[in-house]
Motif scaffolding. Structure first.
Motif, PDB file in Angstrom:
ATOM      1  N   TYR A  82      -3.682 126.913  65.709  1.00  0.00           N
ATOM      2  CA  TYR A  82      -2.590 127.970  65.672  1.00  0.00           C
ATOM      3  C   TYR A  82      -2.153 128.178  66.989  1.00  0.00           C
ATOM      4  CZ  TYR A  82      -0.946 132.564  66.378  1.00  0.00           C
ATOM      5  OH  TYR A  82      -0.191 133.715  66.674  1.00  0.00           O
ATOM      6  N   VAL A  83      -2.554 127.861  67.995  1.00  0.00           N
ATOM      7  CA  VAL A  83      -2.096 127.933  69.475  1.00  0.00           C
ATOM      8  C   VAL A  83      -1.748 126.433  69.942  1.00  0.00           C
ATOM      9  CG1 VAL A  83      -2.584 128.471  71.779  1.00  0.00           C
ATOM     10  CG2 VAL A  83      -3.597 129.829  69.975  1.00  0.00           C
ATOM     11  N   ALA A  84      -2.452 125.485  69.725  1.00  0.00           N
ATOM     12  CA  ALA A  84      -2.297 124.247  70.179  1.00  0.00           C
ATOM     13  C   ALA A  84      -1.173 123.486  69.683  1.00  0.00           C
ATOM     14  CB  ALA A  84      -3.510 123.534  69.954  1.00  0.00           C
ATOM     15  N   LEU A  85      -0.823 123.668  68.296  1.00  0.00           N
ATOM     16  CA  LEU A  85       0.224 123.082  67.537  1.00  0.00           C
ATOM     17  C   LEU A  85       1.699 123.319  68.181  1.00  0.00           C
ATOM     18  CD1 LEU A  85       0.812 120.683  65.415  1.00  0.00           C
ATOM     19  CD2 LEU A  85       1.021 122.560  63.974  1.00  0.00           C
ATOM     20  N   PRO A  86       1.954 124.673  68.403  1.00  0.00           N
ATOM     21  CA  PRO A  86       3.085 125.174  68.923  1.00  0.00           C
ATOM     22  C   PRO A  86       3.326 124.872  70.281  1.00  0.00           C
ATOM     23  CG  PRO A  86       1.980 127.318  68.275  1.00  0.00           C
ATOM     24  CD  PRO A  86       1.209 126.016  67.636  1.00  0.00           C
ATOM     25  N   LEU A  87       1.901 125.015  71.140  1.00  0.00           N
ATOM     26  CA  LEU A  87       2.149 124.400  72.644  1.00  0.00           C
ATOM     27  C   LEU A  87       2.575 122.930  72.682  1.00  0.00           C
ATOM     28  CD1 LEU A  87      -0.834 126.523  74.130  1.00  0.00           C
ATOM     29  CD2 LEU A  87       1.685 126.792  74.764  1.00  0.00           C
ATOM     30  N   THR A  88       1.875 122.159  71.578  1.00  0.00           N
ATOM     31  CA  THR A  88       2.248 120.741  71.576  1.00  0.00           C
ATOM     32  C   THR A  88       3.949 120.408  71.614  1.00  0.00           C
ATOM     33  OG1 THR A  88       0.223 120.090  70.509  1.00  0.00           O
ATOM     34  CG2 THR A  88       2.155 118.753  70.532  1.00  0.00           C
ATOM     35  N   ALA A  89       4.582 121.397  70.759  1.00  0.00           N
ATOM     36  CA  ALA A  89       6.100 121.317  70.580  1.00  0.00           C
ATOM     37  C   ALA A  89       6.649 121.992  71.847  1.00  0.00           C
ATOM     38  CB  ALA A  89       6.313 122.220  69.431  1.00  0.00           C
TER      39      ALA A  89
END
Length: 465
Positions: A82-89
């Motif tokens: 939940y944190v890592a996916l938007p941070l990847t974007a």
């Protein structure tokens, strides 16, 4: 920050309002407490069958421990993702507010596209096998992102596709999971069982974002996603070790899919309490998930926090969820489940107005306090309303009831992501948060205009009619 759950949950997920965190903590997508249930889980036989109240055997205890351990792996992995996916974007692809909203919408689109047939399909299959398949699917998808990054093929369209398919895996896994729970714990101990599951989710919310922030700082967002494939594989292995086996459901006849979907819809829409719960939860999910879609962008770009700090700030929502999960059973006995259902939202949702006040220095505490209290309210709400739904639903309809509720209350989540992205483009991220938190504060009015306001406890005989 927990979301209302459909069946409960989120995450942190209202369906249970979307887990949630924004995993959302949708609600779904909806729970659990570390305290031991009054009765241990019973052997899984016929799906939805009422287990006997006899003392559980060592095998039954082992099965329930494995079930709970798989939840720990899944919920921890979901909250890190939940944190890592938007941070990847945001960090590797420099996503805008609109793209962040689209990413959140893609992750939740499965509940709108497949929410209704998913319940009928799950009721035709052994639910444990569905959960294992969902875990393996997540492992493959979370591996695909770092592989694409290594090959220099990563892009926002790829993340949209991965988010959509992760949402599909979550939909089927959650529907099967919540339909499987009464088989393991028995209907007489569902409040305790759901409280234990909410405690697992809340603890994962507490630990997941902080761990995610640390690993994103250390390994990068893409490397962190690769690590989450491992938690999905461990969860699948734990479920595979459950010794009790469900009986094979009766095969469905040709052309019965629409009939089965209608049965689930009729069960929900003909029940006045389920109708108002669905409307309330959908309203909370619409605005709460919009907040989830923007909070990472808000904390990194508007407030100026580093990824590790963002993770720890988001962790505080899990504290509220965990504390609520530990005390909800006692509160329900003191106040009544029906009264606690609407009171939990009425008291806590206005604290969301603290989120857009967040700034540098001590003002970060405003976000912490607002997220903590909101998550506590959503968790309490989820435990009460999910327990009611599981109690009044006939065993053979559990999957369809769960999926129907997910469709009704999580089907708004793609719209939520688009709403958040559009508001962020027009009014700025802080302005969008003001609109979303103000609207969220008004959502408990739906419950106050319902029969729940005059009830203390759920009268299943009356409500089910």
């Amino acid at each position: 920050m927990s979301q209302p759950t459909a069946a409960s949950g989120p995450a942190t997920d209202p369906d249970d309002t979307a887990a949630v965190t924004g995993s959302t903590a949708v609600p779904d997508s909806t729970a659990s407490s570390d305290s031991t249930p009054e009765a241990e889980p019973a052997t899984a036989t016929t799906p939805g069958a009422e287990p006997e109240d006899s003392t559980p055997s060592p095998r039954q205890r082992r099965d329930f421990r494995r079930f709970m351990a798989s939840h720990i792996c899944n919920e921890l992995g979901n909250n890190i993702t939940y944190v890592a996916l938007p941070l990847t974007a945001v960090l590797t692809l420099h996503a805008s507010a609109w793209q962040a909203g689209l990413l959140a919408a893609a992750e939740q689109a499965a509940f709108l596209l497949f929410g209704l047939p998913a319940g009928a399909w799950v009721d035709r299959m052994r639910r444990r096998n569905v959960m294992i398949a969902a875990d393996l699917t997540r492992a493959v998808l979370l591996t695909a992102v770092p592989v694409a990054w290594l090959l220099d093929l990563h892009s926002m369209p790829l993340l949209y596709v991965v988010a959509l398919l992760l949402g599909c895996a979550r939909l089927f896994g959650d529907v099967a999971d919540q339909s499987y729970l009464p088989t393991l714990v028995g209907r007489s101990t569902l409040v305790s069982g759901n409280s234990r599951l909410e405690t697992v989710r809340s603890t994962a919310e507490l630990a997941g974002p902080g761990i995610a922030g640390f690993f994103v700082q250390l390994l990068g967002a893409v490397g962190t996603l690769a690590g989450q494939a491992v938690t999905s594989l461990v969860s699948a292995a734990l479920l595979g070790k459950i010794e009790a086996r469900e009986e094979r459901p009766s095969p469905a006849g040709r052309g019965r899919l629409l009939h089965e979907i209608r049965e689930g819809l009729h069960h929900v829409l003909r029940n006045p309490i389920l109708r108002v719960i669905a409307l309330s939860t959908a309203s909370v999910n619409l605005f709460l998930s919009g907040i989830f879609a923007l909070e990472t962008l808000f904390l990194t770009r508007t407030v100026g926090l580093q990824p590790a700090a963002v993770g720890w700030v988001l962790t505080t929502a899990g504290v509220g969820s965990m504390l609520a999960a530990l005390v909800t059973e006692r509160l329900s006995r003191a106040l009544g489940e029906a009264r606690l259902t609407w009171l939990s939202l009425l008291v806590t949702m206005p604290f969301g107005l603290l989120l857009p006040l967040t700034g540098h220095g001590w003002r970060i505490a405003l976000f912490v306090l607002g997220a903590l209290i909101q998550s506590a309210g959503v968790t309490t709400y989820n435990i009460c309303q999910v327990t009611y739904r599981q109690t009044v639903c006939p065993p053979h309809l559990l999957g369809r009831m769960t999926a129907t509720m997910r469709f009704l209350v999580w089907g708004v989540l793609p719209l939520s992501g688009l709403l958040a992205g559009g508001l962020g483009q027009v009014a700025g991220v802080r302005g969008a948060l003001w609109f979303l938190t103000a609207a969220l504060s008004a959502t408990p009015l739906v419950l106050l205009c319902s029969p729940l306001r005059r009830m203390r406890a759920f009268d299943t005989d009356t409500a089910a009619g």
